[in-house]
Scaffold this motif. Structure first.
Motif, PDB file in Angstrom:
ATOM      1  N   LYS A   8       1.079  -1.482   0.348  1.00  0.00           N
ATOM      2  CA  LYS A   8       0.434  -0.054  -0.083  1.00  0.00           C
ATOM      3  C   LYS A   8       0.978   0.842  -0.393  1.00  0.00           C
ATOM      4  CE  LYS A   8      -3.597   1.677   2.353  1.00  0.00           C
ATOM      5  NZ  LYS A   8      -5.072   1.651   3.225  1.00  0.00           N
ATOM      6  N   ASP A   9       2.065   1.027   0.907  1.00  0.00           N
ATOM      7  CA  ASP A   9       2.952   2.971   0.912  1.00  0.00           C
ATOM      8  C   ASP A   9       3.606   3.004  -0.539  1.00  0.00           C
ATOM      9  OD1 ASP A   9       4.223   0.066   1.856  1.00  0.00           O
ATOM     10  OD2 ASP A   9       6.003   1.602   2.734  1.00  0.00           O
ATOM     11  N   VAL A  10       3.216   2.063  -1.537  1.00  0.00           N
ATOM     12  CA  VAL A  10       3.955   2.217  -2.580  1.00  0.00           C
ATOM     13  C   VAL A  10       3.699   2.360  -3.644  1.00  0.00           C
ATOM     14  CG1 VAL A  10       5.253   0.385  -4.426  1.00  0.00           C
ATOM     15  CG2 VAL A  10       6.257   0.070  -1.666  1.00  0.00           C
ATOM     16  N   VAL A  11       2.065   2.817  -3.811  1.00  0.00           N
ATOM     17  CA  VAL A  11       1.579   2.930  -4.673  1.00  0.00           C
ATOM     18  C   VAL A  11       0.277   3.851  -4.502  1.00  0.00           C
ATOM     19  CG1 VAL A  11       1.468   1.127  -6.049  1.00  0.00           C
ATOM     20  CG2 VAL A  11      -0.478   0.872  -3.673  1.00  0.00           C
ATOM     21  N   ALA A  12       0.134   4.119  -3.141  1.00  0.00           N
ATOM     22  CA  ALA A  12      -0.647   5.175  -2.513  1.00  0.00           C
ATOM     23  C   ALA A  12      -0.498   6.449  -2.922  1.00  0.00           C
ATOM     24  CB  ALA A  12      -0.969   5.295  -0.381  1.00  0.00           C
ATOM     25  N   GLY A  13      -1.325   7.088  -3.142  1.00  0.00           N
ATOM     26  CA  GLY A  13      -0.610   8.608  -3.743  1.00  0.00           C
ATOM     27  C   GLY A  13      -0.137   8.418  -4.489  1.00  0.00           C
ATOM     28  N   LEU A  14      -0.241   7.117  -5.758  1.00  0.00           N
ATOM     29  CA  LEU A  14       0.700   7.146  -6.898  1.00  0.00           C
ATOM     30  C   LEU A  14      -0.202   8.086  -8.371  1.00  0.00           C
ATOM     31  CD1 LEU A  14       2.856   5.876  -8.721  1.00  0.00           C
ATOM     32  CD2 LEU A  14       1.163   4.413  -8.621  1.00  0.00           C
ATOM     33  N   ASP A  15       1.250   9.048  -8.898  1.00  0.00           N
ATOM     34  CA  ASP A  15      -0.075   9.822 -10.275  1.00  0.00           C
ATOM     35  C   ASP A  15       1.155   9.925 -10.866  1.00  0.00           C
ATOM     36  OD1 ASP A  15      -1.182  11.275 -11.571  1.00  0.00           O
ATOM     37  OD2 ASP A  15      -1.275  13.086 -10.047  1.00  0.00           O
ATOM     38  N   ILE A  16       1.102   9.026 -11.857  1.00  0.00           N
ATOM     39  CA  ILE A  16       2.293   9.364 -13.129  1.00  0.00           C
ATOM     40  C   ILE A  16       1.282   9.056 -14.331  1.00  0.00           C
ATOM     41  CG2 ILE A  16       3.914   8.111 -11.456  1.00  0.00           C
ATOM     42  CD1 ILE A  16       3.782   5.610 -12.652  1.00  0.00           C
ATOM     43  N   MET A  17       2.101   9.583 -15.182  1.00  0.00           N
ATOM     44  CA  MET A  17       2.159   9.776 -16.946  1.00  0.00           C
ATOM     45  C   MET A  17       2.756   9.386 -17.267  1.00  0.00           C
ATOM     46  SD  MET A  17      -0.879  10.914 -18.754  1.00  0.00           S
ATOM     47  CE  MET A  17      -1.937  12.205 -17.852  1.00  0.00           C
ATOM     48  N   ILE A  18       2.597   7.522 -17.965  1.00  0.00           N
ATOM     49  CA  ILE A  18       3.087   7.419 -20.131  1.00  0.00           C
ATOM     50  C   ILE A  18       3.008   8.463 -20.942  1.00  0.00           C
ATOM     51  CG2 ILE A  18       3.951   5.188 -20.111  1.00  0.00           C
ATOM     52  CD1 ILE A  18       4.075   4.359 -17.854  1.00  0.00           C
ATOM     53  N   VAL A  19       3.711   8.349 -21.334  1.00  0.00           N
ATOM     54  CA  VAL A  19       3.473   8.957 -22.851  1.00  0.00           C
ATOM     55  C   VAL A  19       4.490   8.420 -23.472  1.00  0.00           C
ATOM     56  CG1 VAL A  19       3.615  10.367 -24.084  1.00  0.00           C
ATOM     57  CG2 VAL A  19       3.200  11.567 -22.055  1.00  0.00           C
TER      58      VAL A  19
ATOM     59  N   LYS B 171       8.663  16.614 -14.182  1.00  0.00           N
ATOM     60  CA  LYS B 171       9.949  15.772 -14.133  1.00  0.00           C
ATOM     61  C   LYS B 171       9.396  15.224 -15.380  1.00  0.00           C
ATOM     62  CE  LYS B 171      11.014  13.748 -10.997  1.00  0.00           C
ATOM     63  NZ  LYS B 171      10.891  12.914  -9.483  1.00  0.00           N
ATOM     64  N   LEU B 172      10.231  13.994 -16.104  1.00  0.00           N
ATOM     65  CA  LEU B 172      10.295  14.198 -16.740  1.00  0.00           C
ATOM     66  C   LEU B 172      11.535  12.489 -17.960  1.00  0.00           C
ATOM     67  CD1 LEU B 172       8.964  13.092 -20.242  1.00  0.00           C
ATOM     68  CD2 LEU B 172      10.105  14.236 -21.381  1.00  0.00           C
TER      69      LEU B 172
ATOM     70  N   ASP C 213       6.692  11.254 -12.548  1.00  0.00           N
ATOM     71  CA  ASP C 213       6.006  11.867 -13.137  1.00  0.00           C
ATOM     72  C   ASP C 213       5.701  11.915 -13.925  1.00  0.00           C
ATOM     73  OD1 ASP C 213       4.404  14.491 -12.937  1.00  0.00           O
ATOM     74  OD2 ASP C 213       5.788  15.859 -13.054  1.00  0.00           O
ATOM     75  N   VAL C 214       5.943  12.594 -15.407  1.00  0.00           N
ATOM     76  CA  VAL C 214       6.299  12.207 -17.290  1.00  0.00           C
ATOM     77  C   VAL C 214       7.435  11.107 -17.056  1.00  0.00           C
ATOM     78  CG1 VAL C 214       5.557  12.371 -19.342  1.00  0.00           C
ATOM     79  CG2 VAL C 214       4.485  14.092 -16.912  1.00  0.00           C
ATOM     80  N   ILE C 215       6.901  10.099 -17.852  1.00  0.00           N
ATOM     81  CA  ILE C 215       7.584   9.073 -18.955  1.00  0.00           C
ATOM     82  C   ILE C 215       7.428   9.035 -20.465  1.00  0.00           C
ATOM     83  CG2 ILE C 215       8.228   6.581 -19.107  1.00  0.00           C
ATOM     84  CD1 ILE C 215       8.015   6.482 -15.933  1.00  0.00           C
ATOM     85  N   VAL C 216       8.850   9.311 -20.775  1.00  0.00           N
ATOM     86  CA  VAL C 216       8.067   9.412 -22.564  1.00  0.00           C
ATOM     87  C   VAL C 216       9.037   8.109 -22.572  1.00  0.00           C
ATOM     88  CG1 VAL C 216       9.617  10.691 -23.058  1.00  0.00           C
ATOM     89  CG2 VAL C 216       8.377  10.218 -24.697  1.00  0.00           C
ATOM     90  N   THR C 217       8.117   7.422 -23.262  1.00  0.00           N
ATOM     91  CA  THR C 217       9.100   6.035 -24.564  1.00  0.00           C
ATOM     92  C   THR C 217       8.327   5.398 -25.934  1.00  0.00           C
ATOM     93  OG1 THR C 217      10.165   3.597 -23.588  1.00  0.00           O
ATOM     94  CG2 THR C 217       7.335   4.846 -23.158  1.00  0.00           C
ATOM     95  N   ASP C 218       9.106   4.909 -26.116  1.00  0.00           N
ATOM     96  CA  ASP C 218       8.558   4.437 -28.362  1.00  0.00           C
ATOM     97  C   ASP C 218       7.268   3.526 -27.292  1.00  0.00           C
ATOM     98  OD1 ASP C 218       9.623   1.647 -27.445  1.00  0.00           O
ATOM     99  OD2 ASP C 218      11.234   2.173 -28.466  1.00  0.00           O
ATOM    100  N   ASN C 219       7.242   3.505 -28.753  1.00  0.00           N
ATOM    101  CA  ASN C 219       5.683   2.973 -28.645  1.00  0.00           C
ATOM    102  C   ASN C 219       5.349   0.965 -28.323  1.00  0.00           C
ATOM    103  OD1 ASN C 219       3.768   1.451 -29.680  1.00  0.00           O
ATOM    104  ND2 ASN C 219       3.695   2.122 -32.079  1.00  0.00           N
ATOM    105  N   LEU C 220       7.212   0.419 -28.788  1.00  0.00           N
ATOM    106  CA  LEU C 220       7.074  -1.179 -28.113  1.00  0.00           C
ATOM    107  C   LEU C 220       7.103  -0.987 -27.025  1.00  0.00           C
ATOM    108  CD1 LEU C 220       7.287  -4.349 -27.891  1.00  0.00           C
ATOM    109  CD2 LEU C 220       9.952  -3.939 -28.849  1.00  0.00           C
ATOM    110  N   PHE C 221       8.420  -0.440 -26.266  1.00  0.00           N
ATOM    111  CA  PHE C 221       8.534  -0.421 -24.855  1.00  0.00           C
ATOM    112  C   PHE C 221       6.964   0.620 -23.490  1.00  0.00           C
ATOM    113  CE2 PHE C 221      12.965  -0.348 -26.041  1.00  0.00           C
ATOM    114  CZ  PHE C 221      13.611  -1.013 -25.751  1.00  0.00           C
TER     115      PHE C 221
END
Ligand code: NAD
Length: 367
Positions: A123-134, A186-187, A238-246
């Protein structure tokens, strides 16, 4: 000024059921906030095939190109499994993504406190998690040529090609930096520059674009290390950007950190249109769930939260998006649960409509 326009494509299976709840939300914004949308509705997927013999009629495609945003439910179902590949329900969705040139797929992974117990992580690892994968959505190894299965000597060889142009990397990087500016600044860019030339170019181009966004803290990570970090300490991102497959793999892994498929929205964005808004398609991550379709069991939150993303990214209504997301959060905190969010024996789950009504009531309470 004309009202913002929205094309609704409920699709198949639970798609129409969850979309009916979104309709209530749209009506609420019109009645209580004075925000009117020009809403049109059409067919996609199996329902379009049944009527037109194609999973996306040309007229529907043309409409999708004109509106400010498209909101899709889900497509597919066992009835259509026997169809030829060219007319399968999924082809309708793929055509929309391709012809609208939606190159940036936004997949938020947000863990509502009330659902933190649903994650497979502590629970403490994920509570409040808010990330965005692009995730880059229109190029890379799923599209690169040459591809196929060829004969070589006395055996067959399967071939796919990872290929990225500078401009393809540049535009998706820009989408990610713009998002980071609106979030935690943060990216983290993920590739495999240690073993792939396309990864080296990816890193170079992202770094170059980053010079135009000095406020954003840019970091780079090999995608395999990124997968480990997502499971170990996801809140570092915060934000992660990556290619199509990954991106395909990492966004599914990140999504599951948060619990149920019934809670996950997504957005796919393309180039800005004449009015400055990006071409956009919003849809829940889940499919048409034939196992529960027609039974009033579907969780409408993923589709409702997809509409919240439309408010934020297509209509510049960030405060209203916050209001809608907070309403969903309140409903969960109050203990309202569809069946997919219940692991206690003996509790009666809320139906699809009861969940939608509860969100509307929470919106009322927010006024
Ligand atoms: P699915 O997402 O439809 O269902 C997986 C499981 O999650 C099922 O047990 C389902 O009941 C449950 N589930 C999904 N959404 C839910 C919700 N909102 N509330 C409660 N429970 C929910 O995936 P699947 O079973 O692999 O595929 C079913 C059909 O959907 C197939 O035809 C597939 O091709 C299609 N599909 C479409 C999309 C899309 O439209 N974007 C995405 C994935 C799958």
């Amino acid at each position: 000024m004309s009202n913002p326009s929205l094309l609704i494509l409920p699709g198949d299976g639970i798609g129409p059921e969850v979309m009916a709840e979104v309709r209530k939300i749209i009506d609420w914004f019109g009645a209580k906030r004075g925000i009117a949308f020009d809403v049109s509705e059409d067919l996609v997927g199996g329902s379009a095939y049944d009527k037109h013999g194609t999973p996306l009629h040309d007229d529907t495609m043309a409409k999708a190109q004109e509106v400010d945003a498209v909101l899709l439910g889900a497509v597919g179902g066992p009835k259509y499994d026997v169809l030829d590949f060219s007319v399968k329900p999924e082809r309708g969705l793929l055509r929309l993504r391709k012809e609208m040139d939606l190159y940036a797929n936004l997949r938020p992974a947000q863990c509502f406190d009330a659902l933190a117990d649903f994650s497979s992580l502590k629970k403490d690892v994920v509570a409040g998690l808010d990330i965005m994968i692009v995730r880059e959505l229109t190029s890379g190894i799923y599209f690169g040529e040459p591809r196929g299965i060829i004969e070589e000597g006395n055996e067959r060889v399967g071939i796919n090609t990872q290929r990225y142009t500078e401009s393809e990397i540049d535009r998706v990087a820009r989408s990610a930096f713009e998002l980071a500016m609106k979030r935690g600044k943060k990216l983290c860019s993920m590739e495999k520059a240690n073993v792939m030339e396309s990864g080296i170019l990816w890193r170079e181009v992202v770094t170059e674009v980053g010079k135009e966004y000095p406020e954003v803290e840019l970091s780079h990570m090999y995608a395999d290390a990124g997968a480990m970090q997502l499971c170990r300490a996801p809140k570092q991102f915060d934000v992660i950007v990556t290619d199509n497959l990954f991106g395909d793999l990492l966004s599914d892994a990140a999504a599951m950190l948060t619990g149920s498929l019934g809670m996950l929205p997504s957005a796919s964005l393309g180039k800005p249109m004449a009015n400055g808004r990006p071409k956009a398609l919003y849809e829940p991550v889940h499919g048409s769930a034939p196992d529960i379709a027609g039974q009033g069991k579907a969780n409408p939150c993923a589709c409702i939260l997809s509409f919240a993303m439309a408010l934020r990214y297509s209509f510049d209504m960030g405060a209203e998006a916050d209001r809608l997301e907070a309403a969903v959060e309140k409903v969960l905190a109050d203990g309202v649960r569809t069946a997919d969010l219940l692991n206690e024996e003996g509790r009666t789950p809320a139906s699809t409509t009861e969940m939608g009504d509860a969100v509307v009531a929470a919106l009322d309470a927010s006024l």
